[in-house]
Write an enzyme that holds these catalytic residues in place. Sequence first.
Site, short mmCIF file in Angstrom:
data_model
loop_
_atom_site.label_atom_id
_atom_site.label_comp_id
_atom_site.label_asym_id
_atom_site.label_seq_id
_atom_site.Cartn_x
_atom_site.Cartn_y
_atom_site.Cartn_z
N GLY A 1 75.18 -14.20 64.66
CA GLY A 1 74.87 -14.66 66.00
C GLY A 1 76.13 -14.18 66.96
N CYS B 1 77.67 -13.41 58.33
CA CYS B 1 78.58 -13.14 59.50
C CYS B 1 78.71 -14.81 60.16
CB CYS B 1 77.92 -12.10 60.46
SG CYS B 1 79.22 -11.69 61.71
N TYR B 2 78.32 -14.89 61.30
CA TYR B 2 78.15 -16.30 61.84
C TYR B 2 77.69 -17.45 61.00
CZ TYR B 2 77.81 -20.29 65.36
OH TYR B 2 77.84 -21.04 66.12
N HIS C 1 76.81 -7.50 57.28
CA HIS C 1 75.29 -7.64 57.48
C HIS C 1 74.47 -6.96 56.42
CE1 HIS C 1 75.63 -9.56 61.46
NE2 HIS C 1 76.56 -8.95 61.53
N GLU D 1 71.70 -6.74 56.13
CA GLU D 1 70.12 -6.38 56.46
C GLU D 1 70.02 -5.20 57.22
OE1 GLU D 1 72.15 -8.62 57.64
OE2 GLU D 1 71.91 -9.10 59.73
N ASP E 1 46.00 -2.51 66.20
CA ASP E 1 46.09 -4.23 65.89
C ASP E 1 44.94 -4.82 66.41
OD1 ASP E 1 49.00 -3.54 65.86
OD2 ASP E 1 49.68 -4.36 67.76
N LYS F 1 54.52 -4.22 62.34
CA LYS F 1 53.52 -3.47 62.43
C LYS F 1 53.11 -2.46 61.20
CE LYS F 1 51.59 -0.91 65.91
NZ LYS F 1 51.01 -1.32 67.13
#
Length: 513
Positions: A50, A77-78, A164, A166, A223, A369
Amino acid sequence: TILVLDFGSQYSHLIIRRLREFNVYAEMLPCTQKISELPFKPVGVILSGGPFSVYEDGAPHVDHDVFKLDVPILGICYGMQELAWINGKGVGRGEKREYGPATLTVVDPACPLFEGVDHSQVWMSHHDKLQSLPTGFKTVATSGNSPFAGIAHEEKPIYGIQFHPEVTHSVQGKTLLKNFAVKICKASQNWTMANFIETEIKRIRTLVGPSAEVIGAVSGGVDSTVGAKIMKEAIGDRFHAIYVDNGLMRKNETVQVKKTLDEGLGINLTVVDASSQFLDNLKGVTDPEKKRKIIGNTFIHVFEKVASEIKPKDGSQIEYLLQGTLYPDVIESISFKGPSQTIKTHHNVGGLLEDMKLKLIEPLRELFKDEVRDLGTLMGIPEDLVWRHPFPGPGLGIRVLGEVTPEQVKIAREADYIFIEEIRKAGLYRNISQAFAALLPVKSVGVMGDQRTYEQVIALRAIETTDFMTADWYVFDAKFLKKVASRIVNEVDGVARVTYDITSKPPATVEWE
Ligand code: XMP
């Protein structure tokens, strides 16, 4: 389920994305979530990064009951700094910001979190750092600039990492997340689209009950088509799809939608041609946001009228409205950001619910998606449609810059058709995230034969992106652009010049309006 508590990092949604890539289901909630009010029981918790500093007044903090859940916790991290703050407050500003790649050294090879991750490149993005080990923790990994790149609790399965995992720049980041989710949390890897279809259809049947009916708008995009197909599978002809031709669709679109949905997928479809109504309402309007509003309101008006003419079987009632909301929209609405600015108003059907007193049904609200695309393929929706580029609700209305008239729409439509046709012929359609032609409201001098011409300009746009929040323009080879330009000027009346847009997003947006 793994719970991700979001502290507002721009990467938070990627944590969920990565976990799902190895079939672990994860959901995000804001960091302010009260643990006693969790809607599900997680098998593990991840505290995201964050933009705040844990030691500042007003910084967000996790509900301490998270430790009472007695499940493994990973702070990123945060999130790690938050764990450290709670356990001794040893967090402060580093001498310099650390942003970019770093090499990780694992100092405790027995730590299950770091299995297969040693000496790999990780991605750092922080200014604050741990200044000492929190009480009860040990160091398990270091990097050049971060002596506490990875920490673990001495007894409990609580971990913190400064980098990170991710983002794809962390080369073994996915391995680390998998270690956490699968090895440490023992999360089951049963999140597949085949399982999803089954449980979602059951959920819809229970929700809608034996007699209520559902309506929904379809646009020809992936969609709304996948949503409609799920509804059809779940409740058959008690689902009514409505397609509104607003006169701002691409070439042949209406015919194609009819063919695919009605004839191909057997969906109960009503097609309405409301072109003249939309174009009448748009007369004289040039402001993009006004155009969006008018198109949105006209859509609601037309849709309500058609819906009121649908007569369900005796005793049943239309109770639900299908909406193709995807997970990124859900994340956007729950992520911890503070007030954010509206750049463009994208959602044009919001008004329907209030007017029609319908309840919302959103079968895709848990999906990204690419998951929707997998689902579509599994459900037998044609490849062409599954991989279709997104097309905005206001359609060509925002690709004809300035006033929208039938003549201007025709020019934009023909140019767009040629551009997309050439992209398909060159085998590039799937490499590009979105491509289109915009018609500019300026005239430019040209020469054709021996004649001076004075006609309009087409701007071609083609972008690559993963999330449409940022995008880069697609690099075509010159020969390709030459061919498209020459075809457009030769085949489309009213165009004297073709340009190619080489602006990224930001600072530009994808659409021109
Ligand atoms: P922008 O132009 O905001 O576009 O960078 C990002 C994505 O959103 C689409 N877009 C819209 N979609 N209604 C929609 O349904 C709209 O008013 C609208 N405006 C932009 C755009 O095509 C791109 O995919």
